[in-house]
Design a protein around this motif. Structure first.
Motif: not given
Length: 491
Positions: A272-273, A275-276, A279-280, A296-297, A300, A303-304, A313
């Motif tokens: 998950p890190r 993805a964050a 994306c940011r 960004t949320e 993410v 992405w998930k 994305v």
């Protein structure tokens, strides 16, 4: 200031407006550009992927033979100089081809993503002589075909390409307990392990430790480059054996060690890190230095839901309402500035090749600089050929060098700075004004400032800028001020 969507799409998500090229007005149009760009053939490497591998392996073999002869006291200076000249010539041809592709491509979003991902997975043509030929190959064969698919696939293709292995010295790394280490005294190199965690996946400050960096480097041991085939190969004699723990997960060489690195890359891509972080970084590149948290949320979450499908994305970003608001939040990097300048000036496709001819002093194919000199009544001579070459270089590769973004030469593995303050400096602005004046003088002779302003910026031009251009004391000054205007330098 609200902009028409086609204007914003061309400036924020592409390389700017160009006469005769329509711009999309929504996410679907931009995603279509991406799909068509991936399906098209890139202009570089000039001889294609297969041809470039043949060229590069030939030059590498010649260099290796010359180095061996030199060690034996029989150096061949002519071979060394000839391979240097050939590698530099190939690099220049490829760099101009990449510049030309960005200028003339109707698939601006595809081109911008190509630059983004090459910067994310940075390698440098300056690392060694062979890298001048390998890095363009890396972009075309590893990066661009996978920009709309799984991030895991893109990550594996980028990290395991010879360009990345050479750039971060993975081809020099061996496990401390490996057979090669025992025989040679060589040891572990942590460069690729560190950048893999810090830059390519999890991101700085995401909670990994120095022990994790070392563990990633150990898992990568065994990977090296076969220069004869220009491919990544796995050498068990170089690999660290036994179980290795990374981020709380154990990697055991249960398949002779040859798959541990693949499982690690897949696990890092799914973290998950990662993805964050990605994306940011995407939103910061396209939208603003400090991207909206809710955007960004959403990215993410996409992405998930899609297991890291990059196309989904991008779509999540492009369909967010803020994707089409608040223009001008970013400063164009030098490559973007020059490409968008050539696009606004509507430089013909064949003129880019002719600019290269000007740079090489070729009188058989006079480019726009040479034509400008002929119009001014300049006589042909060796001195004028040198002047012409200098002017053409100052418009293209030399300008990028002076502005701080030479093609395929990032300053570090972290890539080119993407913050506005990196490019809002007196020196940078001075270089851009000089380029604008030179480009206007050599390429804008048939343009009127007011018309050029509309072509270059459309409704992005503010009333203040329109007034300034209308009051310009000369045509050259007016054209220069369009390219040097705040609106043209922002996106």
């Amino acid at each position: 200031m609200a902009l028409a969507r086609p204007t914003l799409a061309a400036i924020r998500y592409g390389y700017g407006l160009r006469p005769g090229q329509d711009s999309p007005s929504d996410a679907d149009g931009l995603m279509t550009q991406l799909a068509k760009g991936i399906a098209a053939k890139d202009r570089f490497p000039r001889e294609g992927i297969v041809g470039r591998r043949e060229t590069a392996t030939r030059v590498i073999s010649l260099r290796a033979a010359e180095s061996k002869a030199a060690r034996e006291g029989k150096p061949n200076e002519s071979i060394r100089k000839e391979t240097q000249r050939e590698a530099q010539r190939i690099y220049r041809l490829d760099a101009m081809s990449r510049l030309a592709q960005a200028v003339h491509s109707p698939f601006g979003f595809y081109e911008r993503l190509g630059s983004f991902w090459m910067d994310h997975f940075s390698t440098s043509a300056l690392k060694s002589l062979p890298m001048r030929m390998i890095v363009p190959l890396y972009e075309t064969e590893a990066i661009r075909p996978r920009m709309a698919g799984s991030f895991a696939d893109l990550l594996k293709a980028a990290i395991l390409h010879p360009a990345m292995l050479i750039y971060l010295d993975q081809d020099q790394s061996v496990g401390p307990d490996s057979r090669v280490a025992q025989e040679s005294g060589r040891g572990l190199n942590e460069n690729l392990g560190r950048e893999l965690l810090e830059l390519h996946t999890l991101g700085a400050g995401s909670g990994y430790t120095q022990e994790d960096v070392r563990a990633a480097a150990l898992i990568l041991t065994g990977l090296t480059v076969d220069n004869r085939a220009l491919e990544m190969v796995y050498r068990p004699r170089r690999a660290q054996g036994g179980a290795i723990t990374l981020l709380g997960r154990e990697y055991q060489d249960d398949e002779a060690g040859s798959q541990d690195h693949m499982r690690m890359l897949e696990d890092l891509a799914a973290d998950p890190r990662t993805a964050a972080h990605i994306c940011r970084k995407l939103a910061a590149h396209f939208i603003s230095d400090e991207p909206p948290a809710d955007m960004t949320e959403v990215m993410v979450a996409s992405w998930k839901a899609s297991n890291g499908n990059l196309g989904e994305v991008y779509r999540a970003m492009l369909e967010h309402p803020l994707a089409w608001e608040n223009p001008g939040q970013k400063i164009k990097q030098p490559f973007e500035f020059i490409v968008s300048g050539f696009r606004a000036l509507n430089l013909p496709d064949d003129n880019m090749a002719a600019l290269l001819a000007d740079m090489e002093g070729d009188d058989d194919d006079v480019g726009p600089v040479g034509k400008a000199m002929q119009m001014a009544g300049t006589a042909k001579s060796a001195e004028q050929r040198r002047k012409r070459a200098g002017q053409a270089n100052a418009l293209t590769l030399g300008a990028l060098q002076k502005m701080g973004q030479p093609i395929w030469q990032p300053p570090s593995p972290a890539g080119i700075p993407d913050k506005s303050d990196a490019w809002l400096t007196p020196g940078q602005l001075s270089e851009r004004i000089d380029w604008s004046r030179r480009a206007a003088r050599l390429l804008g002779q048939k343009l009127e400032p007011a018309d050029f302003l509309q072509v270059a910026l459309a409704d992005a031009a503010t009333p203040e800028t329109r007034k300034i251009i209308s009051q310009a004391p000369s045509k050259l000054h007016g054209l220069t001020m369009v390219l040097a205007s705040p609106e043209f330098n922002r996106r």
